[in-house]
Write an enzyme that holds these catalytic residues in place. Structure first.
Site, mmCIF file in Angstrom:
data_model
loop_
_atom_site.group_PDB
_atom_site.id
_atom_site.type_symbol
_atom_site.label_atom_id
_atom_site.label_comp_id
_atom_site.label_asym_id
_atom_site.label_seq_id
_atom_site.Cartn_x
_atom_site.Cartn_y
_atom_site.Cartn_z
ATOM 1 N N GLU A 142 36.326 36.538 50.485
ATOM 2 C CA GLU A 142 35.603 35.902 49.393
ATOM 3 C C GLU A 142 35.538 34.388 49.634
ATOM 4 O O GLU A 142 36.549 33.782 50.017
ATOM 5 C CB GLU A 142 36.290 36.172 48.056
ATOM 6 C CG GLU A 142 35.454 35.726 46.881
ATOM 7 C CD GLU A 142 36.087 36.056 45.531
ATOM 8 O OE1 GLU A 142 35.458 35.796 44.504
ATOM 9 O OE2 GLU A 142 37.220 36.567 45.503
ATOM 10 N N GLY A 276 45.622 31.857 45.646
ATOM 11 C CA GLY A 276 46.824 32.449 45.086
ATOM 12 C C GLY A 276 46.945 33.898 45.484
ATOM 13 O O GLY A 276 48.004 34.365 45.904
ATOM 14 N N ALA A 277 45.837 34.620 45.368
ATOM 15 C CA ALA A 277 45.789 36.033 45.732
ATOM 16 C C ALA A 277 44.328 36.434 45.838
ATOM 17 O O ALA A 277 43.430 35.684 45.454
ATOM 18 C CB ALA A 277 46.513 36.893 44.696
ATOM 19 N N MET A 278 44.081 37.651 46.355
ATOM 20 C CA MET A 278 42.708 38.123 46.542
ATOM 21 C C MET A 278 42.635 39.607 46.258
ATOM 22 O O MET A 278 43.430 40.396 46.782
ATOM 23 C CB MET A 278 42.247 37.833 47.976
ATOM 24 C CG MET A 278 40.871 38.384 48.293
ATOM 25 S SD MET A 278 39.596 37.651 47.233
ATOM 26 C CE MET A 278 38.412 38.982 47.179
ATOM 27 N N GLU A 279 41.633 39.985 45.436
ATOM 28 C CA GLU A 279 41.540 41.330 44.890
ATOM 29 C C GLU A 279 40.883 42.337 45.815
ATOM 30 O O GLU A 279 40.128 43.216 45.376
ATOM 31 C CB GLU A 279 40.764 41.287 43.568
ATOM 32 C CG GLU A 279 39.287 40.912 43.686
ATOM 33 C CD GLU A 279 38.969 39.443 43.531
ATOM 34 O OE1 GLU A 279 37.819 39.094 43.217
ATOM 35 O OE2 GLU A 279 39.897 38.622 43.721
ATOM 36 N N ASN A 280 41.150 42.291 47.114
ATOM 37 C CA ASN A 280 40.614 43.301 48.014
ATOM 38 C C ASN A 280 40.909 44.691 47.443
ATOM 39 O O ASN A 280 42.012 44.964 46.988
ATOM 40 C CB ASN A 280 41.260 43.185 49.395
ATOM 41 C CG ASN A 280 41.332 41.756 49.886
ATOM 42 O OD1 ASN A 280 40.327 41.080 49.994
ATOM 43 N ND2 ASN A 280 42.540 41.295 50.162
ATOM 44 N N HIS A 312 46.180 39.629 37.159
ATOM 45 C CA HIS A 312 44.830 39.092 37.414
ATOM 46 C C HIS A 312 44.127 39.903 38.493
ATOM 47 O O HIS A 312 42.974 40.331 38.320
ATOM 48 C CB HIS A 312 44.952 37.629 37.839
ATOM 49 C CG HIS A 312 43.649 36.939 38.078
ATOM 50 N ND1 HIS A 312 43.113 36.028 37.199
ATOM 51 C CD2 HIS A 312 42.760 37.006 39.112
ATOM 52 C CE1 HIS A 312 41.964 35.567 37.666
ATOM 53 N NE2 HIS A 312 41.726 36.155 38.834
ATOM 54 N N GLU A 313 44.817 40.129 39.598
ATOM 55 C CA GLU A 313 44.181 40.841 40.704
ATOM 56 C C GLU A 313 43.934 42.307 40.364
ATOM 57 O O GLU A 313 42.900 42.876 40.739
ATOM 58 C CB GLU A 313 45.023 40.710 41.976
ATOM 59 C CG GLU A 313 45.314 39.283 42.397
ATOM 60 C CD GLU A 313 44.079 38.392 42.446
ATOM 61 O OE1 GLU A 313 43.010 38.878 42.878
ATOM 62 O OE2 GLU A 313 44.173 37.224 42.046
ATOM 63 N N HIS A 316 40.880 42.795 38.321
ATOM 64 C CA HIS A 316 39.656 42.751 39.114
ATOM 65 C C HIS A 316 39.224 44.123 39.628
ATOM 66 O O HIS A 316 38.046 44.303 39.983
ATOM 67 C CB HIS A 316 39.850 41.844 40.331
ATOM 68 C CG HIS A 316 39.573 40.405 40.072
ATOM 69 N ND1 HIS A 316 38.434 39.961 39.438
ATOM 70 C CD2 HIS A 316 40.273 39.290 40.408
ATOM 71 C CE1 HIS A 316 38.456 38.633 39.386
ATOM 72 N NE2 HIS A 316 39.558 38.207 39.956
#
Length: 851
Positions: A142, A276-280, A312-313, A316
Site C-alpha cells: 500500500e 505501524g502495521a498493514m492489513e494484508n 485497527h488492522e 480492515h
C-alpha cells in the site's frame, strides 16, 4: 474526486485504461536473501472489454522479459515498453494482431532487488540469539507498491483472486495471504510452498514473507485459526498480542454481523517496517513494538497501543479488504473507520482504560492541523502515487474517525451499526465511494446523513460554536476556527447540550446547528451549560464570559472527565489562536489542580509545557515551579508508590506526574527517587511498576551525565523487549549536554533502524534547548538522510520544525523548503511550516508576558 471511471477516457496518465480487467493472478516468486534479489513469473487471467492492440499494467523497478499474450489457442510473444514516470508497462503483440473482447492470458517473468526502502518486496534484518545477522524478505504494497514486486493492475478497483507459490530455502518459513496447501522439497534442496487462493481483492492487500521465522500454535477464534509469526527467539512476547487479536476478531465479527472474509489470520512481527502495521489479507504485518510485548514490563500506554493496532488492522478485513474504496481519494472510507473501530474494540477489551476519553488526545492532533489555512478536506483529489502517499495523515485517520464518532453518537449506536452492516453486505467484494456509505446509513437511520456529513468530508476545517446566555436558554453561533484571522464557514453541527437552569432543574437537548446562529429553548435561563456534552463533537466551544466562569468554577463537580478535557483543550487552542491569553489558560489549570483524571492531566501538562517552551527565562522558571507544585501535589494525593489492585490509569497517571515533576519541574526529590528506581530496575531482580519505571528513565536521562548516557545507550542495544529498546533509545534525546545530543543525532543517522530514525530526528527538533542544533543537522545532511530513509517518512521527520519558534529560524526553514521539495508530502510540509509560524507568533505575543 475520481478522475477516471469505467468507460471514460484515460484523462489521468497515472490511471490504467479500463479495457482490460484482471480476474486472477498466479505468482511464482523466488527470493535470494543472500544476493538481495528475487525472480518470478506471473500469469494473469483477464477479460478484454473492447478491441485493443496493447495491454497496459503497472511495473516499477523490475526487469521484465518473456512476455506473452494468449487468447484461445493463439499465443503471441509481446514487446515490452516502460514509462518510468507513470510506472506503467505496455505489452504489444509482436505479430501486430488485435486483441478481441473476451478472455486473455498474460504472462511474463520478472526480477528485482530486495530493496532497503521498506516498500515493495524488501529486506529486513535482525540479530539472532547467537549474535548473527539474519535477513528476511517481506512486503509493503500500500498504496502503489505491488508493482515493485510483480507486474500487475495496481489500482484498488481492479480486484482479482491471487494464487501464490514461493520457492525458498528449506530451513526458512514462508507466509502469504492464504494457508499452505502443498509443500515439496525440490531437487536443488529448496522448498516449494503453494498457498490457498485469496478472495477477490486489490493488489495492495497481497503479501509474502520469508525468513528465519516461527509461529505460535494457532488459536481458534470461531473457526478461524489465529497465529503470531515472529523472528526466532521471541515466542515469550506473543501472549498479549494473541489475547488482543482473539478478542478483536471475535468482537468485530459480532459487531459487523458478517463472518471473517478470509480463512486464517497471521499477525506477523517484522523488524523493519515503515508504517505501524498493514492489513494484508490474512497476513497482517506489524512493527515489533506494536505486536510483541511482555505485559510485566510494558506500560499501560504501550499495551493499549498494541490492542489499538491489532484491532485497527483486523477491522480492515471488512472495511478496506471486503469492501474497498474505488480510488485513493476515498482512502478515509477504510482508514477513518478502522480508526473508529480500533477505539471501539479497545474500549470493549478494557473498559477501564476509557479509550474514548483517550481518543480526545488524538482528535486534538487533527484539530491542530485542521485549524491551518493549508488544511485539506478529508476526501480530496488524488492524481499520482505521490498524492496517494500524502493521504496518510491525521486528517484521514483522526479527523475521519472523529467525525464518524460524532455521527455515531448523533444517530445512536444501534442505528449506526445497522447502517455499517448494510453497507458491508451490499458491497462485499466490490468498490465504493463515500455516497454509498451515506446511502446505507440513511437507510438504517432515516436521518439526512448525506446533507449533514458532506460538509465535514469535502470541506477542510471545522467550526467553533460560541455560546451566550439567553432568557429562554442559550444562543449558539458558529464560524470556522483558525489560527489567525476569523474565517467564514458553515457546517451541520450535531450539538448535544446539558444545562443546569436557574430553577435548579437539568435540561438536555440534541440538535443540528445548520445556520450561523440559533436559539436553544431550554425553558428558562441557565446557571451553567455544557455544549458538546459527552465530548464527542468535532468542533470547539467558546463560552461567553459569565458562562465560562460558571462552568469552570464547577468543572470538577458538573463536568465529565472528557468534558473537562475539552474545556482545557479549547482554552489552550484559544491561546494559540490569539483569542485568549496564556494567563487565562494558566488560571484554568491552576483551578483544576485537584483533578484526578489521567487524560485531563495529560492535556494540562501538555499545555503548560507548550507555554514553557516559548516563554522567556523568567517565565520558564515561573512555569517550572507551577508544574512542579501541581504535579507533586497531585502525586501526594495519588501516592508516590503503586498500590496493589489500583486502576491501570492511576498507574499511568503516576508516571505522567512523576515525569512532569522531575523533568520540566526539576524537583530534586523526584529526581533522586528516579535515580533509585532506575538503578533498581536495571541492577536487581526487584520489579518496578512499568509506568513508573518508564517515567524514571525519562527523569534520569533529563538530569543525567555522560556515564548515564553510556549506560542507556548500552541498555538500548541490549534491550530484551521492543518497548524497552524504544524507551532507552528515546531517552537519549533527553540529555541536556549539547555534545551528547550531537552524538545522539549521529546515532540516529547511522545506526538506528530507518523505520525509527526519521521520527526521532523530528522529535530532536522539538528539544527544549537543542532544537536548533537538530534542525542544522537535518539541513546539512538533507541529501544523505533523504536517500537513506523511506520516502514516506521524510514529511514525518520534517514535522519537528513545529518545535522551532524564533522568527530567524522560521525564515531559514521556509527558505530551505522552497528549494527542497518533499514530493510525497508537499501539503504536509506546508502544514508544518504554517504551524511553525503560528508558534513564532505565539512566542512573540505571549512569551514575554508569562511570569
Amino acid at each position: 474526486m475520481t478522475l477516471l471511471t469505467d468507460g471514460s477516457p484515460n484523462a489521468n496518465p497515472y490511471r490504467l485504461p479500463r479495457d482490460v480487467r484482471p480476474d486472477r493472478y498466479d505468482i511464482v516468486i523466488e527470493p535470494d536473501l543472500g544476493a538481495a534479489r528475487f525472480v518470478g513469473e506471473v500469469r494473469i487471467e483477464a477479460t478484454v472489454h473492447a478491441p485493443i492492440d496493447s495491454v497496459t499494467l503497472n511495473a516499477a523497478e523490475l526487469e521484465c522479459s518473456d512476455a506473452t499474450l494468449s487468447q484461445g489457442s493463439t499465443t503471441s510473444s509481446a514487446e515490452i515498453s516502460f514509462d518510468p514516470e507513470t510506472e506503467r508497462m505496455t505489452l504489444r503483440p509482436s505479430d501486430g494482431r488485435q486483441l478481441e473482447p473476451g478472455d486473455l492470458r498474460i504472462s511474463c517473468t520478472f526480477a528485482g532487488e530486495l530493496n532497503d526502502q521498506l516498500r515493495g518486496f524488501y529486506r529486513s534484518t535482525f540479530v539472532d540469539e547467537a549474535g548473527e545477522t539474519r535477513t528476511i524478505a517481506t512486503t509493503q504494497f500500500e498504496s502503489t507498491n505491488a508493482r515493485r514486486a510483480f507486474p500487475c493492475f495496481d489500482e484498488p478497483d481492479l480486484k482479482a483472486v491471487f494464487g501464490v507459490t514461493m520457492i525458498v530455502p528449506a530451513d526458512l518459513m514462508a507466509v502469504s495471504c492464504g494457508e499452505v496447501v502443498s509443500s515439496e522439497i525440490l531437487a536443488d534442496g529448496r522448498r516449494r510452498d503453494t498457498f490457498a487462493d485469496t478472495m477477490q481483492m486489490s493488489t495492495y492487500l497481497m503479501a509474502f514473507i520469508v525468513g528465519d521465522l516461527e509461529a505460535t500454535e494457532p488459536t481458534d477464534v470461531g473457526g478461524v485459526p489465529l497465529r503470531i509469526v515472529h523472528v526466532r527467539g521471541k515466542s515469550a512476547l506473543t501472549g498479549f498480542g494473541l489475547e488482543a487479536g482473539a478478542f478483536a476478531l471475535a468482537w468485530l465479527v459480532d459487531y459487523y454481523g458478517i463472518p471473517y472474509p478470509g480463512t486464517k489470520v497471521d499477525l506477523i512481527a517484522v523488524p523493519d517496517f515503515a508504517f505501524g502495521a498493514m492489513e494484508n489479507m490474512g497476513a497482517i504485518t506489524f512493527r515489533e513494538t506494536l505486536l510483541l510485548a511482555d505485559p510485566q514490563k510494558a506500560t499501560t500506554a504501550e499495551l493499549l497501543r498494541i490492542v489499538d493496532v491489532v484491532a485497527h488492522e483486523l477491522a480492515h478485513m471488512w472495511f478496506g479488504n471486503l469492501v474497498t474504496m474505488d480510488w485513493w481519494n476515498g482512502i478515509w472510507l477504510k482508514e477513518a473507520f478502522a480508526t473508529f473501530m480500533q477505539v471501539a474494540t479497545t474500549d470493549a477489551f478494557r473498559p477501564e482504560w476509557k479509550r474514548w476519553d483517550e481518543f480526545s488526545i488524538e482528535r486534538g492532533a487533527a484539530f491542530d492541523v485542521d485549524a491551518l489555512s493549508t488544511t485539506r478536506p478529508i476526501e480530496y483529489e488524488v492524481v499520482s502515487p505521490a498524492d496517494a502517499e500524502g493521504m496518510y495523515d491525521v486528517l484521514t485517520y483522526e479527523k475521519g474517525a472523529a467525525v464518524v464518532r460524532m455521527l455515531e453518537q448523533y444517530l445512536g449506536g444501534d442505528r449506526f451499526a445497522a447502517g455499517v452492516q448494510h453497507y458491508l453486505e451490499r458491497h462485499s467484494y466490490a468498490n465504493t465511494t463515500t455516497t454509498d456509505l451515506w446511502d446505507a446509513l440513511e437507510t438504517s437511520s432515516g436521518e439526512p446523513v448525506r446533507s449533514v456529513m458532506d460538509g465535514w468530508i469535502f470541506t477542510g476545517g471545522y467550526p467553533i460554536v460560541s455560546v451566550e446566555s439567553h432568557p429562554s436558554g442559550l444562543t449558539l453561533s458558529q464560524h470556522r476556527f483558525v489560527y489567525g484571522t476569523e474565517s467564514e464557514g458553515l457546517w451541520s453541527v450535531p450539538v448535544m447540550v446539558r444545562a443546569r437552569l436557574v430553577d435548579g432543574s437539568t435540561a438536555k437537548r440534541r440538535l443540528l446547528l445548520t445556520d450561523t446562529a440559533a436559539t436553544v429553548d431550554l425553558g428558562g435561563g441557565v446557571e451553567w451549560a455544557v455544549v458538546n456534552a459527552g465530548g464527542h463533537g468535532y468542533y470547539r466551544v467558546r463560552y461567553g464570559t459569565d458562562l465560562l466562569a460558571a462552568v469552570a468554577r464547577q468543572a470538577l463537580e458538573v463536568l465529565e472527565p472528557i468534558e473537562r478535557y475539552g474545556l482545557v483543550d479549547d482554552t489552550y487552542a484559544a491561546v494559540v489562536a490569539g483569542d485568549a491569553s496564556a494567563a487565562e489558560f494558566i488560571g484554568l489549570v491552576t483551578d483544576l489542580g485537584s483533578e484526578t483524571d489521567l487524560h485531563v492531566w495529560q492535556r494540562m501538562i501538555g499545555g503548560l509545557k507548550g507555554l514553557h517552551a516559548i516563554a522567556e527565562p523568567d517565565g520558564r522558571e515561573t512555569l517550572a515551579v507551577l508544574i512542579r507544585d501541581l504535579a507533586t501535589t497531585a502525586l501526594g494525593v495519588l501516592g508516590f508508590e503503586p498500590q496493589p489492585g489500583e486502576p491501570d490509569l492511576d498507574r499511568e497517571l503516576r508516571g505522567v506526574l512523576f515525569e512532569a515533576a522531575g523533568g520540566r519541574g526539576r524537583d530534586e526529590l523526584v529526581r533522586t527517587r528516579a535515580r533509585e528506581l532506575f538503578e533498581t530496575a536495571i541492577d536487581s531482580s526487584a520489579a518496578v511498576e512499568p509506568n513508573l519505571a518508564a517515567a524514571a528513565v525519562q527523569v534520569a536521562a533529563t538530569a543525567g551525565d555522560e556515564t548515564d548516557y553510556e549506560r542507556m545507550l548500552e541498555l538500548y542495544r541490549s534491550a530484551d523487549t521492543p518497548q524497552s529498546e524504544m524507551r532507552y533509545l528515546q531517552s537519549l534525546l533527553l540529555f541536556q549536554d549539547a555534545d551528547l545530543f550531537k552524538r545522539t543525532l549521529e546515532l540516529f543517522a547511522a545506526e538506528v533502524r530507518t523505520q525509527n530514525a526519521p521520527y526521532l530526528l523530528g522529535a530532536a527538533m522539538t528539544h527544549l534547548d537543542h532544537g536548533p542544533i537538530a534542525w542544522a543537522f537535518v539541513r546539512d545532511r538533507w541529501d544523505e538522510l533523504t536517500d537513506r530513509f523511506p520516502q514516506n517518512s521524510i514529511s514525518r521527520m520534517v514535522g519537528g520544525i513545529r518545535g522551532l519558534h524564533t522568527r530567524e529560524l522560521a525564515t531559514e526553514v521556509e527558505a530551505f523548503f522552497s528549494e527542497h521539495e518533499v514530493p510525497q508530502g508537499a501539503l504536509t510540509v506546508a502544514q508544518h511550516i504554517e504551524k511553525m509560524w503560528v508558534n513564532v507568533r505565539l512566542r512573540e505575543r505571549e512569551g514575554a508576558r508569562i511570569g
